[in-house]
Design an enzyme around this catalytic site. Structure first.
Site, PDB file in Angstrom:
ATOM      1  N   HIS A 224      -3.570  -4.915   0.295  1.00 57.03           N
ATOM      2  CA  HIS A 224      -2.893  -5.499   1.462  1.00 57.03           C
ATOM      3  C   HIS A 224      -2.965  -7.032   1.384  1.00 57.03           C
ATOM      4  CE1 HIS A 224      -2.361  -1.809   3.887  1.00 57.03           C
ATOM      5  NE2 HIS A 224      -3.427  -1.403   3.232  1.00 57.03           N
TER       6      HIS A 224
ATOM      7  N   CYS B 142       0.842  -1.191   0.000  1.00 60.62           N
ATOM      8  CA  CYS B 142       0.000   0.000   0.000  1.00 60.62           C
ATOM      9  C   CYS B 142       0.885   1.252   0.000  1.00 60.62           C
ATOM     10  CB  CYS B 142      -0.998  -0.049   1.145  1.00 60.62           C
ATOM     11  SG  CYS B 142      -2.444   0.975   0.844  1.00 60.62           S
TER      12      CYS B 142
ATOM     13  N   GLU C  96      -1.362  -9.126   2.928  1.00 61.84           N
ATOM     14  CA  GLU C  96      -1.145  -9.757   4.241  1.00 61.84           C
ATOM     15  C   GLU C  96      -2.436 -10.245   4.890  1.00 61.84           C
ATOM     16  OE1 GLU C  96      -0.545  -6.562   3.508  1.00 61.84           O
ATOM     17  OE2 GLU C  96      -0.994  -5.178   5.146  1.00 61.84           O
TER      18      GLU C  96
HETATM   19  N1  GLN Z   1      -1.935   6.703   3.015  1.00 68.42           N
HETATM   20  C1  GLN Z   1      -2.022   5.967   1.806  1.00 68.42           C
HETATM   21  C2  GLN Z   1      -3.393   6.102   1.152  1.00 68.42           C
HETATM   22  O1  GLN Z   1      -4.330   6.481   1.776  1.00 68.42           O
HETATM   23  C3  GLN Z   1      -1.691   4.518   2.008  1.00 68.42           C
HETATM   24  C4  GLN Z   1      -2.672   3.771   2.836  1.00 68.42           C
HETATM   25  C5  GLN Z   1      -2.160   2.471   3.386  1.00 68.42           C
HETATM   26  O2  GLN Z   1      -0.965   2.217   3.393  1.00 68.42           O
HETATM   27  N2  GLN Z   1      -3.056   1.641   3.891  1.00 68.42           N
HETATM   28  O3  GLN Z   1      -3.539   5.812  -0.012  1.00 68.42           O
END
Ligand code: GLN
Length: 542
Positions: A509, A383, A511
């Site tokens: 994600h 992410c 994970e």
């Molecule tokens: N802050 C970033 C976004 O909102 C990444 C979010 C995250 O890593 N879950 O896109």
């Protein structure tokens, strides 16, 4: 069959392992042929943990349907190998929000709204929603906090009433406590357990089973004493001794009569004989001495490992699948900005930059990505870690010195990472990100498609920003491959660097979908690239 409910409360202190106990107990029942689900009741007033700092709460676990939930739901999904639904995490905030909006609508005209019965009825309604939403025949309900907390009283009252509503044969109560060890005398003490059970009984709940967690073996004499003082059968005092191997807990509980006691009190008979062969070989594989690899997690909440719970577990699963032992070092990204912590990064065989929000430590993460790219160290960006990888590439390969995410620099002309168009009018912070399962098309011939061995996957998301499509041609021309995209090709889901052993970032994600016996393909490919680099060739176990 009527839905059966198992309520799990905790006493003495928090962090004793209630979530893992609930998850492992669920696994025991699944192994006996039952369809189970687990629900967490959280007494705090936030509607969900999505707006809380990971320092307060640990990781926010995201479900298929986009619910932002407590990290215990990660334990439930990983141990039982199930996919849960948003009804599986209830907070005081959700309960009150619902009751107050009904009051404003006029549903209770003329009435006084009270904790009992209005709040407790709403809690009970939400507990009963789980079986319908998940198809579970047995619902395990974990009450957050410890008995005696003011905040958890309405939850305890609601679960107490559920025995009256549904009958004894449909409800079981498990209480988990902690036996402190006094080093001067080498004894485990039962008094806090006695007090905690007394406190629980004062709410009207009589536990059927007491699970006693301790760091030292529990003698039969102690079980007898707890049984006597707490008024449960001796065999219903279940010892649970700390083990360094998380996934051993179901096997340890299997050696106790807990599952039989639960089934007996719910008037059920096991449908299948549990088969633990696969699980046993998993634990044996954890124990087997294996070659070690070092992976650095470069994050901003690294003092609190719980903030990256699923990332850590997914790395462990992938290491296991590749037959290696993983040694994780935790690096504060802001240390890298101050020229500290580099020795840990330099020792690492692979680097993970996990998810995150806000600008603190971001430059350190960008430095870590640069280091990984230039030194050809395997890199996995999750992410924010993918966004960081794009910013680094733009700054150092495309020579766009002001490349950034508009999350960190609103006015940059080079917003390689930008707010998603559908986020422009969003003002509220709670539950408004792009959340949950979305499809991702994989481009053949890339590392991503090689890892997944398929052309379409669905993964869980939690973000507001995305790779800015205006810059995609420049990035691709310079050697960044967009190897996973949304089916309409509007959103880049995976990026990788062409001339690198493994530098890959995912906007989602992965994970959250990793399992102990089924490592996530992306994590597995990352660990494999480290093994290849170190020339470690092990027989894969799964
Ligand atoms: N802050 C970033 C976004 O909102 C990444 C979010 C995250 O890593 N879950 O896109």
């Amino acid at each position: 069959m009527n839905t059966k409910y198992i309520f799990i409360t905790g006493g003495v202190l928090s962090s004793v392992g209630k979530g893992v106990t609930a998850a492992a107990t669920g696994r025991l029942l699944k192994a006996r042929g039952f369809n189970v689900a687990v629900q967490k009741l959280d007494p705090y007033i936030n509607v969900d943990p999505g707006t809380m700092s990971p320092y307060q709460h640990g990781e926010v676990f995201v479900l298929d349907d986009g619910a932002e939930t407590d990290l215990d739901l990660g334990h439930y999904e990983r141990f039982i190998d199930i996919r849960l639904n948003k009804v599986c995490n209830v907070t005081t905030g959700q309960v009150y929000a619902e009751v107050i909006s009904r009051e404003r609508r006029g549903d209770y005209l003329g009435g006084t709204i009270q904790v009992i019965p209005h709040i407790t009825n709403e809690i009970k309604r939400r507990v009963r929603m789980v079986s319908k939403a998940t198809g579970a025949e047995i619902v395990l309900v974990e009450v957050g906090g410890t008995v005696g907390d003011i905040e958890s009283q309405p939850f305890l009252e609601a679960i107490r009433q559920m025995r009256l509503d549904l009958g004894r044969e449909n409800t079981a109560y498990i209480h988990l406590t902690w036996l402190p060890h006094i080093s001067a005398t080498g004894e485990l003490k039962t008094k806090p357990t006695q007090h905690s059970v007394r406190e629980l009984r004062s709410t009207g709940i009589i536990p059927d089973i007491i699970v006693t967690r301790s760091d030292y073996p529990i003698t039969e004499g102690l079980q007898e004493k707890i049984a006597l003082f707490c008024d449960v059968e001796e065999k219903a005092v279940i010892p649970m001794v700390t083990t360094p191997i998380l996934y051993e807990i179901p096997l340890l509980l299997e050696e106790t009569p807990i599952a039989e006691l639960i089934l007996k009190s719910l008037n059920l008979e096991a449908r299948e004989t549990p088969d633990w062969d696969e699980w046993r070989s998993l634990v044996a594989e954890v124990r087997r001495p294996k070659p070690e690899i070092k992976v650095a997690i470069v994050g901003k909440y690294v003092e609190l490992h719980d903030a990256y719970m699923s990332v850590r577990e997914a790395l462990k699963h992938a290491a296991l699948a590749n037959g290696v032992e993983i040694n994780i070092s935790w690096i504060h990204s802001s240390d890298l900005e101050k020229d500290q912590g580099w020795e840990f990064l330099e020792q690492a065989d692979g680097i993970v930059v996990p998810g995150g929000f806000g600008s603190r430590g971001i430059e350190g993460k960008i430095k870590a990505a640069k280091y990984a790219r230039e030194n050809k160290i395997p890199y996995l960006g999750l992410c924010l870690g993918m966004q960081v990888m794009v910013i680094e590439f733009a700054r150092n390969i495309l020579k766009k010195g002001s490349a950034n995410s508009s999350e960190f620099d609103r006015s940059t002309p080079d917003a390689f990472i930008d707010l998603m168009p559908e986020q422009h009018d969003v003002t509220e912070k709670g539950g408004t990100m792009r959340l949950g399962l979305y499809p991702c098309k994989l481009i053949p011939g890339t590392k991503a498609s090689e890892a997944y061995q398929t052309d379409l996957v669905e993964e869980r998301h939690r973000h507001r920003f995305e790779l800015n499509n205006d810059f995609r041609p420049d990035l691709e021309a310079a050697g960044m491959i967009c190897s996973g995209v949304s089916p309409d090709n509007h959103l880049v889901e995976i990026t990788e660097i062409q001339d690198h052993p493994f530098m890959l970032g995912t906007q989602f994600h992965p994970e959250f979908l990793s399992r102990p016996n089924r490592a996530h393909p992306i994590f597995s490919a990352f660990i494999k690239s480290i093994c290849d680099k170190l020339n470690i060739h092990q027989n894969h176990t799964n």
